[in-house]
Design an enzyme around this catalytic site. Structure first.
Site, PDB file in Angstrom:
ATOM      1  CB  THR A  45     -15.751  35.075  52.193  1.00  0.00           C
ATOM      2  OG1 THR A  45     -15.603  33.909  52.980  1.00  0.00           O
ATOM      3  CG2 THR A  45     -15.894  36.282  53.077  1.00  0.00           C
ATOM      4  CE1 TYR A  59     -16.577  34.910  57.189  1.00  0.00           C
ATOM      5  CE2 TYR A  59     -17.646  33.858  55.310  1.00  0.00           C
ATOM      6  CZ  TYR A  59     -16.505  34.259  55.973  1.00  0.00           C
ATOM      7  OH  TYR A  59     -15.276  33.991  55.427  1.00  0.00           O
ATOM      8  CB  THR A 125     -10.033  33.186  50.422  1.00  0.00           C
ATOM      9  OG1 THR A 125     -10.585  32.783  51.678  1.00  0.00           O
ATOM     10  CG2 THR A 125     -10.545  34.554  50.022  1.00  0.00           C
ATOM     11  CG  ASP A 126     -11.400  28.282  52.784  1.00  0.00           C
ATOM     12  OD1 ASP A 126     -12.286  27.652  53.403  1.00  0.00           O
ATOM     13  OD2 ASP A 126     -10.906  29.343  53.190  1.00  0.00           O
ATOM     14  CE  LYS A 198      -7.740  31.993  53.649  1.00  0.00           C
ATOM     15  NZ  LYS A 198      -9.161  31.544  53.631  1.00  0.00           N
ATOM     16  CD  GLU A 319      16.930  14.473  52.924  1.00  0.00           C
ATOM     17  OE1 GLU A 319      17.771  15.312  53.282  1.00  0.00           O
ATOM     18  OE2 GLU A 319      16.848  13.323  53.422  1.00  0.00           O
TER      19      GLU A 319
END
Ligand code: DGL
Length: 362
Positions: A45, A59, A125-126, A198, A319
């Protein structure tokens, strides 16, 4: 030495003159050699364009080239000698091992040069958090590597890309950032590549390090650090990708109510060498899936118990009886970061005790 002596002399003369000496010696005012920072652009971006100035979703990412990104921030020349390279141009949801190996090899080659003091990587950023951790584990230098992105495209009102890029270049040229591992710098905050994630699909403050916390801030044209990661990284890493042209396949099985082993079996059939089980809670294993995990382990596939929860330690033998099952636990790494460490671990060993030690060290 000269400035120190000079300031000592001024202390004897007058407080007013001391402040003048401090101004002269302050990094943002001193007439000093600017650091050499290379910007490696990969898309995202920060290089995105929208149809209107108010388009902040919907966008197109990865449209603007590195030279245009640099030209958009003329202030960069006041803080560093900047060079730009377009390594590739993608929306980061398309990031893959081939891109990672290309980028990491370029970073290591540049950082080995005496005329490079630091590197900035512009990135979507993903998957910034994954690229940041991958590089944290394979960069062979203490020099700063700073990954930066933006949540608004370059065409938007109050685009965050330019100021993020400005701060990232300052950080990459800062002595304080040396030896801190790969850093992620957006929204005036400095986070560690190992822990940052993120946390929001759209807001400017999306990159957080929940619970363990950020490392510091960018303010007044310089970094302010308050802590640093305690784990092995960069120059202290045992992982070496320079001679590799591929990485072992490792997949993530997401845990949820009513799950069955369909996805796990598909990954095994696809040739996975490792499986990250993103379990519910403290990495719990559903009875419907546990037998298939045991079968996968018997085939030599390394199983890591992680958690979809996102924070906290996945406790060994908590666990599940990991000693008996010969499983590994992810410690505090979220599933997408545990996948990266297991992938690199498998380039060196399949021994689960050695791999477990890696999860406690990196
Ligand atoms: N397509 C997403 C990416 O390249 C856009 C998100 C962003 O870069 O902020 O990661």
């Amino acid at each position: 030495m000269f400035v120190g002596c000079y300031r000592h002399l001024l202390t004897a003369i007058s407080p007013l003159m001391v402040s003048a000496a401090l101004l002269v010696s302050h990094p943002s005012f001193a007439d000093q050699k600017l650091p050499n920072v290379t910007i490696l652009a990969t898309g995202g971006t920060i290089a995105g364009t929208g149809s209107t100035s108010t388009t902040t979703v919907g966008y197109t990412a990865a449209k603007v080239g590195v030279e245009a990104l640099i030209e958009a921030v003329p202030e960069l020349k006041n803080v560093a000698n900047v060079k730009g390279e377009q390594v590739f141009q993608i929306a980061s949801e398309n990031m893959n091992n081939d891109y990672w190996l290309t980028l990491a090899k370029r970073v290591n080659t540049l950082l080995a040069q005496d005329d490079v003091d630091g590197i900035v990587i512009t990135h979507g950023t993903d998957t910034i958090e994954e690229t940041a951790y991958f590089l944290d584990l394979v960069v062979k230098s203490k020099k700063p590597v700073v990954i930066v992105g933006a949540m608004r495209p370059s065409t938007a009102i109050s685009a965050d890309g330019p100021i993020n890029l400005y701060n990232a270049v300052i950080l990459a040229g800062s002595p304080e950032a040396v030896g801190k591992g790969v850093l992620v710098c957006l929204n005036d905050e400095i986070n560690a590549g190992r822990e940052v994630t993120k946390t929001n699909t759209a807001t400017l403050n999306t990159f957080r390090t929940p619970e363990l916390g950020l490392l510091g801030y960018m303010q007044d044209n310089r970094p302010h650090f308050y802590r640093q990661s305690t784990r092995r990284n960069t120059a202290d890493t045992e992982f070496d990708i320079m001679g590799l042209d591929s990485l072992p396949r490792v997949d993530i099985v997401y845990g949820y109510a009513n799950m069955d082993p369909t996805a796990l079996n598909a990954f095994v059939a696809a040739g996975a060498k490792g499986i990250i089980h993103a379990g519910v809670g403290d990495g719990s294993l559903a009875s419907a899936v546990k037998p298939s995990l045991i079968e996968a382990r018997k085939k030599g596939i390394v199983i890591v118990r992680s958690s979809r929860v996102g924070n906290g330690i996945v406790a060994r033998n908590g666990e599940a009886n990991d000693d008996e099952l010969d499983f590994v636990v992810s410690d505090t790494l979220n599933p997408q970061k545990a996948r990266i460490l297991l992938m690199l671990a498998l380039t060196r060993t399949t021994d689960t005790k050695t791999i477990q030690t890696m999860f406690y060290n990196y």
